[in-house]
Write a protein that holds these residues in place. Structure first.
Motif, PDB file in Angstrom:
ATOM      1  N   HIS A 138       0.812  -0.987  -0.038  1.00 35.53           N
ATOM      2  CA  HIS A 138      -0.061  -0.095   0.064  1.00 35.53           C
ATOM      3  C   HIS A 138       0.805   1.260   0.019  1.00 35.53           C
ATOM      4  O   HIS A 138       0.194   2.409   0.166  1.00 35.53           O
ATOM      5  CB  HIS A 138      -0.990   0.284   1.338  1.00 35.53           C
ATOM      6  CG  HIS A 138      -1.953  -1.132   1.028  1.00 35.53           C
ATOM      7  ND1 HIS A 138      -2.604  -1.466   0.147  1.00 35.53           N
ATOM      8  CD2 HIS A 138      -2.126  -2.477   1.906  1.00 35.53           C
ATOM      9  CE1 HIS A 138      -3.422  -2.434   0.441  1.00 35.53           C
ATOM     10  NE2 HIS A 138      -3.059  -2.924   1.458  1.00 35.53           N
ATOM     11  N   ASP A 139       2.230   1.038  -0.346  1.00 32.83           N
ATOM     12  CA  ASP A 139       3.018   2.367  -0.172  1.00 32.83           C
ATOM     13  C   ASP A 139       2.581   3.286  -1.430  1.00 32.83           C
ATOM     14  O   ASP A 139       2.946   2.694  -2.514  1.00 32.83           O
ATOM     15  CB  ASP A 139       4.578   2.116  -0.130  1.00 32.83           C
ATOM     16  CG  ASP A 139       5.460   3.168   0.197  1.00 32.83           C
ATOM     17  OD1 ASP A 139       5.421   4.199  -0.373  1.00 32.83           O
ATOM     18  OD2 ASP A 139       6.077   3.286   1.116  1.00 32.83           O
ATOM     19  N   ARG A 140       2.597   4.354  -1.232  1.00 33.18           N
ATOM     20  CA  ARG A 140       1.948   5.219  -2.480  1.00 33.18           C
ATOM     21  C   ARG A 140       3.095   5.860  -3.140  1.00 33.18           C
ATOM     22  O   ARG A 140       2.710   6.435  -4.139  1.00 33.18           O
ATOM     23  CB  ARG A 140       1.043   6.453  -1.819  1.00 33.18           C
ATOM     24  CG  ARG A 140      -0.273   5.684  -1.508  1.00 33.18           C
ATOM     25  CD  ARG A 140      -1.341   6.878  -1.122  1.00 33.18           C
ATOM     26  NE  ARG A 140      -2.551   6.149  -0.498  1.00 33.18           N
ATOM     27  CZ  ARG A 140      -3.960   6.846  -0.466  1.00 33.18           C
ATOM     28  NH1 ARG A 140      -3.866   8.227  -0.563  1.00 33.18           N
ATOM     29  NH2 ARG A 140      -4.738   6.465  -0.032  1.00 33.18           N
TER      30      ARG A 140
END
Ligand SMILES: CC(C)(COP(=O)(O)OP(=O)(O)OC[C@H]1O[C@@H](n2cnc3c(N)ncnc32)[C@H](O)[C@@H]1OP(=O)(O)O)[C@@H](O)C(=O)NCCC(=O)NCCS
Length: 143
Positions: free
Chosen positions: A118-120
């Protein structure tokens, strides 16, 4: 913005840079000085860093590992960070180019990394550099 790009000096970092690296990485919630020190104990570890007026504003680290039955050794990128104040000006791209050159020079013909699902920032960043999904899934368990 252009000023930052002009002034950052990128070079290979070594054990003498441990405390300055940790000053940035701990700010990003990542490696401590002891972890950087352990990294420099390993064979084939590569660390490149960016500094402005002697202050570390970015780093990228990796190593060469035998991986997944591949005949050739592969590079692994396992630490990457750019100071919040310097993001969005191409510094990450410059650090990645320096690290990938160094891994290539050590014999790697492929490079892997793992990023939180989920690291943007990290996922899009590595995709922009040409990294693609591998036919692998990450599995783990406690010991
Ligand atoms: C990911 C990171 C390294 C990017 O550094 P940066 O210097 O800002 O990156 P660049 O300016 O070189 O960007 C290169 C490309 O990556 C992509 N990118 C960078 N940051 C992005 C973001 N937040 N969202 C989406 N894409 C992004 C873009 O495609 C960008 O190209 P563009 O500027 O032409 O659009 C930086 O945001 C960072 O350090 N994040 C925290 C990492 C971390 O948690 N480290 C500690 C654990 S190891």
């Amino acid at each position: 913005m252009q000023t930052t790009q002009r002034r950052a000096q990128i070079r290979t970092f070594g054990r003498a840079d441990v405390l300055r690296l940790a000053a940035l990485s701990t700010k990003l919630g990542a490696d401590t000085a002891a972890q950087w020190s352990d990294r420099f104990d390993r064979n084939d570890a590569v660390v490149v860093g960016a500094e402005i007026d002697g202050v570390v504003v970015g780093y990228a680290a990796g190593e060469i590992r035998r991986s997944f039955g591949r005949m050739e050794a592969a590079g692994w990128v396992d630490a990457f960070g750019v100071d919040l104040s310097q993001r969005g000006h191409g510094l990450g791209r410059q650090l990645a180019a320096a690290l990938l050159d160094a891994l290539r020079a050590l014999g790697a013909d492929h490079v892997f990394t793992l990023v939180p699902v989920h690291d943007r920032a990290l996922g899009p960043f590595f995709r922009d550099l040409g990294f693609r999904d591998e036919a692998l899934i990450a599995l783990g368990r406690d010991l």
